[in-house]
Design an enzyme around this catalytic site. Structure first.
Site, PDB file in Angstrom:
ATOM      1  N   ASN A   9       0.813  -1.123  -0.201  1.00 39.08           N
ATOM      2  CA  ASN A   9       0.123   0.038   0.073  1.00 39.08           C
ATOM      3  C   ASN A   9       0.905   1.257  -0.047  1.00 39.08           C
ATOM      4  O   ASN A   9       1.430   1.580   1.225  1.00 39.08           O
ATOM      5  CB  ASN A   9      -0.816  -0.014   1.177  1.00 39.08           C
ATOM      6  CG  ASN A   9      -1.870   1.254   1.398  1.00 39.08           C
ATOM      7  OD1 ASN A   9      -1.857   2.040   0.538  1.00 39.08           O
ATOM      8  ND2 ASN A   9      -2.396   1.309   2.503  1.00 39.08           N
ATOM      9  N   TRP A  10       1.041   1.863  -1.200  1.00 40.57           N
ATOM     10  CA  TRP A  10       2.034   3.047  -1.342  1.00 40.57           C
ATOM     11  C   TRP A  10       1.340   4.155  -0.534  1.00 40.57           C
ATOM     12  O   TRP A  10       2.033   5.250  -0.542  1.00 40.57           O
ATOM     13  CB  TRP A  10       2.061   3.350  -2.784  1.00 40.57           C
ATOM     14  CG  TRP A  10       3.073   2.033  -3.499  1.00 40.57           C
ATOM     15  CD1 TRP A  10       3.496   1.111  -3.024  1.00 40.57           C
ATOM     16  CD2 TRP A  10       3.340   2.178  -4.982  1.00 40.57           C
ATOM     17  NE1 TRP A  10       4.089   0.257  -4.238  1.00 40.57           N
ATOM     18  CE2 TRP A  10       4.032   1.033  -5.242  1.00 40.57           C
ATOM     19  CE3 TRP A  10       3.310   3.135  -6.001  1.00 40.57           C
ATOM     20  CZ2 TRP A  10       4.722   0.677  -6.344  1.00 40.57           C
ATOM     21  CZ3 TRP A  10       3.716   2.974  -7.211  1.00 40.57           C
ATOM     22  CH2 TRP A  10       4.393   1.691  -7.398  1.00 40.57           C
ATOM     23  N   LYS A  11      -0.061   4.162  -0.228  1.00 42.00           N
ATOM     24  CA  LYS A  11      -0.395   5.500   0.175  1.00 42.00           C
ATOM     25  C   LYS A  11      -0.355   6.387  -0.546  1.00 42.00           C
ATOM     26  O   LYS A  11      -0.224   6.550  -1.743  1.00 42.00           O
ATOM     27  CB  LYS A  11       0.184   5.585   1.874  1.00 42.00           C
ATOM     28  CG  LYS A  11      -0.045   4.292   2.505  1.00 42.00           C
ATOM     29  CD  LYS A  11       0.057   4.442   4.135  1.00 42.00           C
ATOM     30  CE  LYS A  11      -0.233   3.498   4.800  1.00 42.00           C
ATOM     31  NZ  LYS A  11      -0.404   3.212   6.064  1.00 42.00           N
ATOM     32  N   HIS A  97      -9.612   1.271   4.735  1.00 40.84           N
ATOM     33  CA  HIS A  97      -8.230   1.217   5.480  1.00 40.84           C
ATOM     34  C   HIS A  97      -8.419   2.389   6.648  1.00 40.84           C
ATOM     35  O   HIS A  97      -9.220   3.382   6.553  1.00 40.84           O
ATOM     36  CB  HIS A  97      -7.246   1.993   4.414  1.00 40.84           C
ATOM     37  CG  HIS A  97      -5.797   1.670   5.163  1.00 40.84           C
ATOM     38  ND1 HIS A  97      -5.368   2.839   6.234  1.00 40.84           N
ATOM     39  CD2 HIS A  97      -4.606   0.918   5.014  1.00 40.84           C
ATOM     40  CE1 HIS A  97      -4.149   2.540   6.631  1.00 40.84           C
ATOM     41  NE2 HIS A  97      -3.845   1.393   5.834  1.00 40.84           N
ATOM     42  N   GLU A  99      -6.904   4.683   7.953  1.00 39.06           N
ATOM     43  CA  GLU A  99      -6.711   6.131   7.586  1.00 39.06           C
ATOM     44  C   GLU A  99      -7.619   6.680   6.799  1.00 39.06           C
ATOM     45  O   GLU A  99      -8.060   7.888   7.051  1.00 39.06           O
ATOM     46  CB  GLU A  99      -5.416   6.264   6.695  1.00 39.06           C
ATOM     47  CG  GLU A  99      -4.000   6.017   7.479  1.00 39.06           C
ATOM     48  CD  GLU A  99      -3.005   5.392   6.756  1.00 39.06           C
ATOM     49  OE1 GLU A  99      -2.760   5.481   5.651  1.00 39.06           O
ATOM     50  OE2 GLU A  99      -2.206   4.928   7.902  1.00 39.06           O
ATOM     51  N   GLU A 169      -5.290  -4.847  10.532  1.00 38.40           N
ATOM     52  CA  GLU A 169      -4.317  -3.745  10.631  1.00 38.40           C
ATOM     53  C   GLU A 169      -4.574  -3.121  11.955  1.00 38.40           C
ATOM     54  O   GLU A 169      -5.221  -2.173  11.960  1.00 38.40           O
ATOM     55  CB  GLU A 169      -4.193  -2.902   9.584  1.00 38.40           C
ATOM     56  CG  GLU A 169      -3.982  -3.333   8.083  1.00 38.40           C
ATOM     57  CD  GLU A 169      -3.541  -2.451   7.248  1.00 38.40           C
ATOM     58  OE1 GLU A 169      -2.238  -2.639   6.765  1.00 38.40           O
ATOM     59  OE2 GLU A 169      -3.989  -1.711   6.886  1.00 38.40           O
ATOM     60  N   GLY A 175       2.703   2.252  10.668  1.00 31.86           N
ATOM     61  CA  GLY A 175       3.479   3.251  10.805  1.00 31.86           C
ATOM     62  C   GLY A 175       4.418   3.662  11.844  1.00 31.86           C
ATOM     63  O   GLY A 175       5.198   4.447  11.781  1.00 31.86           O
ATOM     64  N   SER A 215       3.540  -2.297  10.360  1.00 29.53           N
ATOM     65  CA  SER A 215       4.834  -2.516  10.488  1.00 29.53           C
ATOM     66  C   SER A 215       5.580  -3.745  10.153  1.00 29.53           C
ATOM     67  O   SER A 215       6.459  -4.325  10.854  1.00 29.53           O
ATOM     68  CB  SER A 215       5.302  -1.970  12.150  1.00 29.53           C
ATOM     69  OG  SER A 215       5.045  -0.620  12.211  1.00 29.53           O
ATOM     70  N   GLY A 236       3.085  -1.418   4.178  1.00 30.47           N
ATOM     71  CA  GLY A 236       3.113   0.121   3.889  1.00 30.47           C
ATOM     72  C   GLY A 236       4.430   0.502   3.761  1.00 30.47           C
ATOM     73  O   GLY A 236       4.824   0.246   2.410  1.00 30.47           O
ATOM     74  N   GLY A 237       4.991   1.225   4.430  1.00 28.02           N
ATOM     75  CA  GLY A 237       6.536   1.849   4.281  1.00 28.02           C
ATOM     76  C   GLY A 237       7.302   0.810   3.625  1.00 28.02           C
ATOM     77  O   GLY A 237       8.041   1.324   2.580  1.00 28.02           O
TER      78      GLY A 237
HETATM   79  P1  13P Z   1       3.180   0.149   7.446  1.00 27.28           P
HETATM   80  O1  13P Z   1       3.571  -1.169   6.925  1.00 27.28           O
HETATM   81  O2  13P Z   1       3.890   1.405   7.043  1.00 27.28           O
HETATM   82  O3  13P Z   1       3.074   0.033   9.069  1.00 27.28           O
HETATM   83  O4  13P Z   1       1.625   0.484   7.119  1.00 27.28           O
HETATM   84  C1  13P Z   1       0.758  -0.733   7.196  1.00 27.28           C
HETATM   85  C2  13P Z   1      -0.627  -0.096   6.532  1.00 27.28           C
HETATM   86  O5  13P Z   1      -1.369   0.804   6.708  1.00 27.28           O
HETATM   87  C3  13P Z   1      -0.753  -1.038   5.259  1.00 27.28           C
HETATM   88  O6  13P Z   1      -2.010  -0.695   4.562  1.00 27.28           O
END
Ligand code: 13P
Length: 252
Positions: A9-11, A97, A99, A169, A175, A215, A236-237
């Site tokens: 997920n590149w956000k 998600h 967010e 999640e 993050g 994470s 994510g990251g």
């Molecule tokens: P991180 O891997 O950066 O913690 O993010 C997880 C996430 O929200 C994937 O959708």
């Protein structure tokens, strides 16, 4: 056998040019060194999907939108419909998600519309759920997640449910560098699978891929993926660096 899935997920990261470079690099690494039995998905910004699909080998790597409109089409300025997403070549849509729930007031009601539209168009929803830190500290995470599911995906028919992917999640792990322990992740995913078995059937529960996200990295993916109910990760990251993403894909 349930599908093993590693989805990035590149956000809200990368320009189109950077995204194309990243997708090309992931594509090259996956084709040359990637575990063949893992489904790889890149969740890119809407703007990137078409171009990313031009540079990835769709027999090995798929793409996902990170959201979609709750309406099929019409006067909804700024929205991107599922049929638009489909026309880019994408085959997955990340929905719910945390967010989006937290910053953009995504509700179960809008998620139900998005789930229906995504399934209607033949795309696969990656449905996200998970609790905040206060809920975890109060040890009410199971009730919280159950309610999220009861209000959304548990309204689907068995046929529809079998077509979705679930991602757990915990918000406190996103993050933050603070991963849920392997046991916490396994316990929640087993709990979710148990709910599906009770509400639908054990056969359905055994078919649905459930991912862990928060994470997840090259250093903890192996431990997480060794658990019986963890069918992969939503990353994510670490999905923004092709070598790190490959290491997670190969962590099985
Ligand atoms: P991180 O891997 O950066 O913690 O993010 C997880 C996430 O929200 C994937 O959708």
């Amino acid at each position: 056998m349930r599908k093993k899935i590693v989805a990035g997920n590149w956000k809200c990261n990368t320009t189109i040019q950077e995204g194309i470079e990243l997708a090309k690099s992931v594509n090259d690494l996956v084709l040359s060194k990637g575990a063949k039995d893992v489904v790889v998905v890149l969740g890119t910004p809407f703007t990137h999907l078409y171009s990313v699909n031009e540079v990835i080998d769709n027999s090995r790597i798929h793409s996902a939108a990170q959201n979609c409109a709750a309406e099929a089409k019409g006067a909804f300025t700024g929205e991107v419909s599922v049929s638009m997403v489909k026309s880019t070549g994408a085959s997955y849509v990340i929905l719910g998600h945390s967010e989006r729930r937290e910053y953009y007031h995504e509700t179960s009601e809008s998620l139900n519309k998005k789930l229906a539209l995504t399934l209607e168009q033949g795309l696969t929803p990656i449905y996200c759920c998970g609790e905040a830190l206060a809920v975890r500290e109060a040890e009410t995470q199971n009730q919280f997640v159950k309610q999220q599911l009861d209000e959304t995906i548990f309204n689907l028919t068995e046929d529809q449910l079998e077509k979705i992917v679930i991602a757990y999640e915990p918000i406190w792990a996103i993050g933050t560098g603070k991963t849920a322990s392997t046991q916490q992740a396994q316990d929640m995913l087993a709990f979710i699978r148990g709910l599906i078995a009770t509400k639908y059937s054990d056969a359905v529960a055994q078919k649905i891929s459930i991912l862990y996200g928060g994470s997840c990295s090259a250093s903890n993916a192996n431990d997480l993926f060794s658990q019986p109910d963890i069918d992969g990760g939503l990353i994510g990251g670490a999905s923004l660096k092709s070598e790190d993403f490959l290491a997670i894909i190969n962590a099985y």
